[in-house]
Design a protein around this motif. Structure first.
Motif, PDB file in Angstrom:
ATOM      1  N   GLY A  96     -13.166  -6.698  -5.827  1.00  0.00           N
ATOM      2  CA  GLY A  96     -12.764  -5.404  -5.299  1.00  0.00           C
ATOM      3  C   GLY A  96     -13.514  -4.303  -6.021  1.00  0.00           C
ATOM      4  N   PRO A  97     -13.050  -3.057  -5.943  1.00  0.00           N
ATOM      5  CA  PRO A  97     -13.809  -1.940  -6.490  1.00  0.00           C
ATOM      6  C   PRO A  97     -13.715  -1.781  -7.998  1.00  0.00           C
ATOM      7  N   GLU A  98     -12.733  -2.399  -8.643  1.00  0.00           N
ATOM      8  CA  GLU A  98     -12.557  -2.249 -10.078  1.00  0.00           C
ATOM      9  C   GLU A  98     -12.756  -3.588 -10.770  1.00  0.00           C
ATOM     10  N   LYS A  99     -12.901  -3.524 -12.095  1.00  0.00           N
ATOM     11  CA  LYS A  99     -13.120  -4.755 -12.850  1.00  0.00           C
ATOM     12  C   LYS A  99     -11.874  -5.628 -12.906  1.00  0.00           C
ATOM     13  N   GLU A 100     -10.694  -5.018 -12.696  1.00  0.00           N
ATOM     14  CA  GLU A 100      -9.438  -5.760 -12.718  1.00  0.00           C
ATOM     15  C   GLU A 100      -8.629  -5.408 -11.469  1.00  0.00           C
ATOM     16  N   GLN A 101      -7.886  -6.390 -10.966  1.00  0.00           N
ATOM     17  CA  GLN A 101      -7.157  -6.212  -9.720  1.00  0.00           C
ATOM     18  C   GLN A 101      -5.676  -6.519  -9.906  1.00  0.00           C
ATOM     19  N   SER A 102      -4.833  -5.842  -9.125  1.00  0.00           N
ATOM     20  CA  SER A 102      -3.431  -6.235  -9.051  1.00  0.00           C
ATOM     21  C   SER A 102      -3.191  -6.901  -7.705  1.00  0.00           C
ATOM     22  N   TYR A 103      -2.130  -7.701  -7.642  1.00  0.00           N
ATOM     23  CA  TYR A 103      -1.770  -8.420  -6.425  1.00  0.00           C
ATOM     24  C   TYR A 103      -0.404  -7.941  -5.944  1.00  0.00           C
ATOM     25  N   VAL A 104      -0.214  -7.961  -4.631  1.00  0.00           N
ATOM     26  CA  VAL A 104       1.066  -7.542  -4.059  1.00  0.00           C
ATOM     27  C   VAL A 104       1.643  -8.668  -3.209  1.00  0.00           C
ATOM     28  N   PHE A 105       2.948  -8.855  -3.344  1.00  0.00           N
ATOM     29  CA  PHE A 105       3.686  -9.801  -2.506  1.00  0.00           C
ATOM     30  C   PHE A 105       4.259  -8.987  -1.351  1.00  0.00           C
ATOM     31  N   LEU A 106       3.848  -9.312  -0.127  1.00  0.00           N
ATOM     32  CA  LEU A 106       4.228  -8.535   1.045  1.00  0.00           C
ATOM     33  C   LEU A 106       5.182  -9.314   1.943  1.00  0.00           C
ATOM     34  N   VAL A 107       6.168  -8.611   2.475  1.00  0.00           N
ATOM     35  CA  VAL A 107       7.065  -9.162   3.487  1.00  0.00           C
ATOM     36  C   VAL A 107       7.180  -8.147   4.618  1.00  0.00           C
ATOM     37  N   ASN A 108       7.691  -8.604   5.738  1.00  0.00           N
ATOM     38  CA  ASN A 108       7.899  -7.710   6.876  1.00  0.00           C
ATOM     39  C   ASN A 108       9.175  -6.900   6.655  1.00  0.00           C
ATOM     40  N   ASN A 109       9.090  -5.600   6.868  1.00  0.00           N
ATOM     41  CA  ASN A 109      10.246  -4.730   6.665  1.00  0.00           C
ATOM     42  C   ASN A 109      11.460  -5.167   7.480  1.00  0.00           C
ATOM     43  N   SER A 110      11.210  -5.689   8.670  1.00  0.00           N
ATOM     44  CA  SER A 110      12.319  -6.059   9.554  1.00  0.00           C
ATOM     45  C   SER A 110      13.022  -7.340   9.118  1.00  0.00           C
ATOM     46  N   SER A 111      12.462  -8.049   8.135  1.00  0.00           N
ATOM     47  CA  SER A 111      13.065  -9.312   7.686  1.00  0.00           C
ATOM     48  C   SER A 111      14.275  -9.098   6.787  1.00  0.00           C
ATOM     49  N   ASN A 112      14.420  -7.882   6.259  1.00  0.00           N
ATOM     50  CA  ASN A 112      15.513  -7.552   5.337  1.00  0.00           C
ATOM     51  C   ASN A 112      15.469  -8.370   4.044  1.00  0.00           C
ATOM     52  N   ILE A 113      14.301  -8.901   3.708  1.00  0.00           N
ATOM     53  CA  ILE A 113      14.140  -9.630   2.448  1.00  0.00           C
ATOM     54  C   ILE A 113      14.009  -8.616   1.316  1.00  0.00           C
ATOM     55  N   GLN A 114      14.877  -8.757   0.312  1.00  0.00           N
ATOM     56  CA  GLN A 114      14.900  -7.813  -0.799  1.00  0.00           C
ATOM     57  C   GLN A 114      14.504  -8.452  -2.133  1.00  0.00           C
ATOM     58  N   SER A 115      14.485  -9.784  -2.188  1.00  0.00           N
ATOM     59  CA  SER A 115      14.189 -10.456  -3.454  1.00  0.00           C
ATOM     60  C   SER A 115      13.512 -11.791  -3.196  1.00  0.00           C
ATOM     61  N   LEU A 116      12.863 -12.311  -4.229  1.00  0.00           N
ATOM     62  CA  LEU A 116      12.189 -13.600  -4.117  1.00  0.00           C
ATOM     63  C   LEU A 116      13.157 -14.720  -3.755  1.00  0.00           C
ATOM     64  N   SER A 117      14.358 -14.658  -4.283  1.00  0.00           N
ATOM     65  CA  SER A 117      15.320 -15.744  -4.056  1.00  0.00           C
ATOM     66  C   SER A 117      15.621 -15.951  -2.571  1.00  0.00           C
ATOM     67  N   GLN A 118      15.449 -14.912  -1.765  1.00  0.00           N
ATOM     68  CA  GLN A 118      15.710 -15.022  -0.330  1.00  0.00           C
ATOM     69  C   GLN A 118      14.606 -15.769   0.415  1.00  0.00           C
ATOM     70  N   LEU A 119      13.517 -16.066  -0.274  1.00  0.00           N
ATOM     71  CA  LEU A 119      12.383 -16.731   0.371  1.00  0.00           C
ATOM     72  C   LEU A 119      12.388 -18.243   0.164  1.00  0.00           C
ATOM     73  N   ASN A 120      13.469 -18.775  -0.380  1.00  0.00           N
ATOM     74  CA  ASN A 120      13.547 -20.217  -0.597  1.00  0.00           C
ATOM     75  C   ASN A 120      13.386 -20.964   0.722  1.00  0.00           C
ATOM     76  N   TYR A 121      12.479 -21.941   0.718  1.00  0.00           N
ATOM     77  CA  TYR A 121      12.152 -22.770   1.877  1.00  0.00           C
ATOM     78  C   TYR A 121      11.560 -21.956   3.033  1.00  0.00           C
ATOM     79  N   LYS A 122      10.944 -20.823   2.708  1.00  0.00           N
ATOM     80  CA  LYS A 122      10.191 -20.045   3.689  1.00  0.00           C
ATOM     81  C   LYS A 122       8.711 -20.398   3.548  1.00  0.00           C
ATOM     82  N   ASN A 123       7.863 -19.777   4.379  1.00  0.00           N
ATOM     83  CA  ASN A 123       6.429 -20.051   4.269  1.00  0.00           C
ATOM     84  C   ASN A 123       5.688 -18.859   3.676  1.00  0.00           C
ATOM     85  N   LEU A 124       4.612 -19.164   2.970  1.00  0.00           N
ATOM     86  CA  LEU A 124       3.835 -18.173   2.231  1.00  0.00           C
ATOM     87  C   LEU A 124       2.356 -18.371   2.541  1.00  0.00           C
TER      88      LEU A 124
END
Length: 298
Positions: free
Chosen positions: A113-141
């Protein structure tokens, strides 16, 4: 056409201008496969080697070149230890793990990317109402292939262990790897996947091009910044040759044709390396190992 530009650009990247070298030497470039994706590795290796042979013989008075693509760092270990490689491109995570066992000196760092170091983001769909990682158990990534995906998963595994959850391979029903960040984000955008991890700059770029992406995708979590790829020289390589390579690479963004080559790797700049560039990743790996040991005792 894209492959031709990639190979031609790499040829001039590593050998931009004449530098004298002792005859009888073969310049050996090693590349860990994870540092690039979306390119046929064997085709790239063969085409690159043909071009390097001519450039080396014409401008460096060397006998030729050998380009070696290794499936992983373990396959390259012996060649680094016996001084066979002049230049090695490898993921930062690999370097941290084996830095005391290889005879290579890091000189440059390439942020994906444009900088020497990068951050990563975990994205979900707003309409899914997912608020935490624990809600993604047995979901797909969905994650990207190569070094970016492996860094993202190591960060994710650390997050999961901190919450006393299983690591990603056991926590998710499926983890799919794709060549491009857009192929990770769009299925989440359209509700075809539950979540994805991409580089922050890729998400911001797509959201800028299509504001609906920024509105519909929510950042569930964000990583610290990490360096992705290192370029290391063999100890004892001729200073003139090494300096010529470093100087040329740092000037690549100033030339349109060279920028195109960098963009094929999703790289905009390559910087001189300092040990501080690895501190956040070293801290993450240490934290992961601590959590792993703790969970094994429970």
């Amino acid at each position: 056409m894209r492959l031709y530009l990639l190979i031609a650009g790499l040829c001039f990247l590593f050998f931009p201008e004449p530098v004298s070298a002792e005859p009888g030497n073969v310049f050996r470039l090693g590349v860990i496969a994870d540092t690039f994706s979306g390119v046929n590795q064997n085709d790239a290796r063969i085409a690159l080697n043909v071009l390097l042979e001519k450039k080396l013989k014409d401008d460096f008075q060397q006998d030729g070149a050998e380009t070696i693509v290794y499936p992983d760092i373990h396959a390259a270990m012996q060649d680094t230890q016996n001084g066979k490689l002049d230049l090695l491109t490898l993921p930062t995570m690999d370097y941290i793990r084996i830095k005391n066992r290889i005879r290579m000196i890091p000189e440059m760092i390439a942020g994906i990317g444009p900088e020497k170091e990068q951050s990563y983001v975990f994205l979900v769909n707003n309409s899914s109402n997912i608020q935490s990682l624990s809600q993604l158990n047995y979901k797909n990534l969905i994650v990207e292939k190569g070094v970016g995906g492996k860094l993202a998963l190591k960060w994710l595994d650390t997050l999961l262990l901190e919450q006393s959850l299983p690591e990603s391979g056991f926590f998710f029903r499926e983890i799919k790897q794709v060549d491009k960040s857009s192929r990770a984000m769009l299925p989440v955008f359209f509700g075809q996947a539950d979540g994805c991890i991409v580089r922050n700059f890729a998400f911001e770029t797509m959201a800028e091009l299509n504001p609906q992406v920024g509105k519909k995708l929510k950042v569930l979590d964000r990583s610290p910044v990490f360096g992705s790829v290192l370029m290391c020289f063999r100890p004892g390589i001729k200073p003139g040759l090494a300096d010529s390579i470093i100087n040329f690479i740092q000037k690549m963004p100033d030339h349109a044709e060279h920028r195109q080559v960098l963009l094929l790797f999703q790289v905009k700049k390559i910087f001189r390396f300092t040990p501080e560039h690895l501190h956040t990743l070293e801290a993450l790996l240490d934290r992961y190992e601590q959590l792993k040991q703790t969970s094994a005792k429970d």
